[in-house]
Design an enzyme around this catalytic site. Structure first.
Site, PDB file in Angstrom:
ATOM      1  CB  THR A  14      45.174  41.826  30.629  1.00 45.29           C
ATOM      2  OG1 THR A  14      44.104  42.577  30.050  1.00 45.29           O
ATOM      3  CG2 THR A  14      46.484  42.324  30.065  1.00 45.29           C
ATOM      4  CB  THR A  89      42.146  44.517  35.857  1.00 42.45           C
ATOM      5  OG1 THR A  89      42.127  45.086  34.548  1.00 42.45           O
ATOM      6  CG2 THR A  89      43.464  43.818  36.108  1.00 42.45           C
ATOM      7  CG  ASP A  90      38.069  45.525  32.057  1.00 41.56           C
ATOM      8  OD1 ASP A  90      39.053  46.214  32.400  1.00 41.56           O
ATOM      9  OD2 ASP A  90      37.781  45.287  30.870  1.00 41.56           O
TER      10      ASP A  90
HETATM   11  N1  ASP Z   1      39.867  43.836  29.622  1.00 37.93           N
HETATM   12  C1  ASP Z   1      40.704  43.029  30.451  1.00 37.93           C
HETATM   13  C2  ASP Z   1      39.847  42.125  31.332  1.00 37.93           C
HETATM   14  O1  ASP Z   1      39.285  42.598  32.291  1.00 37.93           O
HETATM   15  C3  ASP Z   1      41.531  43.899  31.298  1.00 37.93           C
HETATM   16  C4  ASP Z   1      42.457  43.198  32.222  1.00 37.93           C
HETATM   17  O2  ASP Z   1      42.435  42.020  32.462  1.00 37.93           O
HETATM   18  O3  ASP Z   1      43.275  43.943  32.776  1.00 37.93           O
HETATM   19  O4  ASP Z   1      39.758  40.968  31.038  1.00 37.93           O
END
Ligand code: ASP
Length: 323
Positions: A14, A89-90
């Site tokens: 993200t 973050t995932d």
């Molecule tokens: N879906 C995204 C990822 O992990 C979430 C994020 O980056 O916060 O790439």
């Protein structure tokens, strides 16, 4: 004071995306956080690399190994003094723990990300990046293992986990808390983490699956695992480390085939242990040869088992890893 030389690795997530007119958050042709990197050059001298730009659900252990090798290369060739990695973050905690177990460097290595993309109100990407660079430049960050910095908090790779689907304070270390904070005035560490051993890894070729236990579970999933080619299993067990009696037959068949089983608790807090002596209870499972994970969550135990199995399939070696 002279600025430190920091390797900044962008991998996607993200923090590298923007919201379109329909509200969908998507990667674009340009990487917004890479474009903003110039704004952090006040804090450090940067070498910037973007080995791939992926949403983190697309990240595999091969990508994690690629990041590790990139860090080692720049450490040897350029004498970098710290590393910051931007990541979705995932699965950020999995990459962080992979690096924590395999990198034999004492320079600070910090992972960060964002919960809001680059053009959303309250976007946290650039802020988290600056906090991470400041942490990586901090002398006290040396020798603390791989760190995760978001939302003004510094967490260890081993304890941190994503706890909320959308909140910017999603990264927490249940039971333990952060080991430091990032303030306007400086970076403050208030705890010193206990460091784990390091492991070698040439190729992340071993397949480890995570299975979550539930009321009324039976053995079918377990008995099909060896046919599916899995080399190891992590079970998110009930409570203090117990399974329904219907699973016992499946557990026995895996143990007979020398497929290691590591048990974690599906509870958010606490440690799975061999407390209960009934059928499927922790004591019974331990007597059967199930390994207890010493407080790791399922995704971290999976990374550790995968790395361990690449080194040795010996049961004693694997169980020592989780002591
Ligand atoms: N879906 C995204 C990822 O992990 C979430 C994020 O980056 O916060 O790439």
């Amino acid at each position: 004071m002279a600025k430190k030389l920091i390797l900044l690795i962008h991998t996607g997530g993200t923090i590298s995306m923007a919201q379109d007119q329909t509200g969908a958050v998507i990667p674009g042709k340009e990487n917004p956080i890479a474009e903003q990197s110039a704004q952090v050059s006040d804090y450090a001298n940067l070498i910037v690399e973007s080995p791939f730009t992926l949403p983190s659900p697309h990240i595999t252990p091969e990508h994690m190994l690629q990041i590790k090798k990139l860090i080692e290369k720049y450490y040897l060739d350029s004498g970098i003094e710290g590393v910051v990695i931007t990541h979705g973050t995932d699965t950020l905690e999995e990459t962080a723990y992979f690096l924590d177990l395999t990198l034999r460097l004492s320079i600070p290595v910090v992972l960060t990300g964002a919960m809001r993309s680059s053009n959303e109100i309250g976007s946290d990407g650039l802020y988290n990046l600056i906090s991470s660079i400041r942490t990586a430049c901090c002398d006290e960050a040396y020798g603390k293992g791989v760190l995760v910095v978001l939302n003004d908090e510094i967490h260890t790779a081993v304890n941190v986990t994503k706890t909320h689907a959308s909140n910017v304070s999603t990264f927490q270390s249940p039971q333990y808390g952060p080991i430091g904070i990032v303030t306007k005035g400086g970076v403050v560490f208030h705890h010193t983490p206990k460091l784990d051993l390091k492991y070698s890894l040439q190729e992340p070729s071993k397949k480890v699956v995570i299975i979550k236990a539930y009321a009324g579970m039976d053995s079918r999933l377990f008995t099909s695992l060896s046919e599916l080619g899995f080399d190891g299993v992590v079970i998110e067990a009930l409570g203090q480390g117990n399974l329904p009696p219907g699973t016992v037959e499946g557990i026995q068949s895996l143990i007979k085939e020398n497929i290691p089983i590591v048990l974690v608790s599906r509870c958010f807090n606490g440690i799975a242990q061999d407390v209960y002596g009934y059928e499927g209870g922790g004591r019974h499972l331990k007597e059967m040869g199930v390994i207890f994970s010493n407080g790791l969550n399922g995704q971290k135990a999976r990374i550790k088992l995968m790395i361990g199995l690449a080194q040795s399939c010996d049961h004693q070696f694997i169980s020592n890893m989780f002591k």
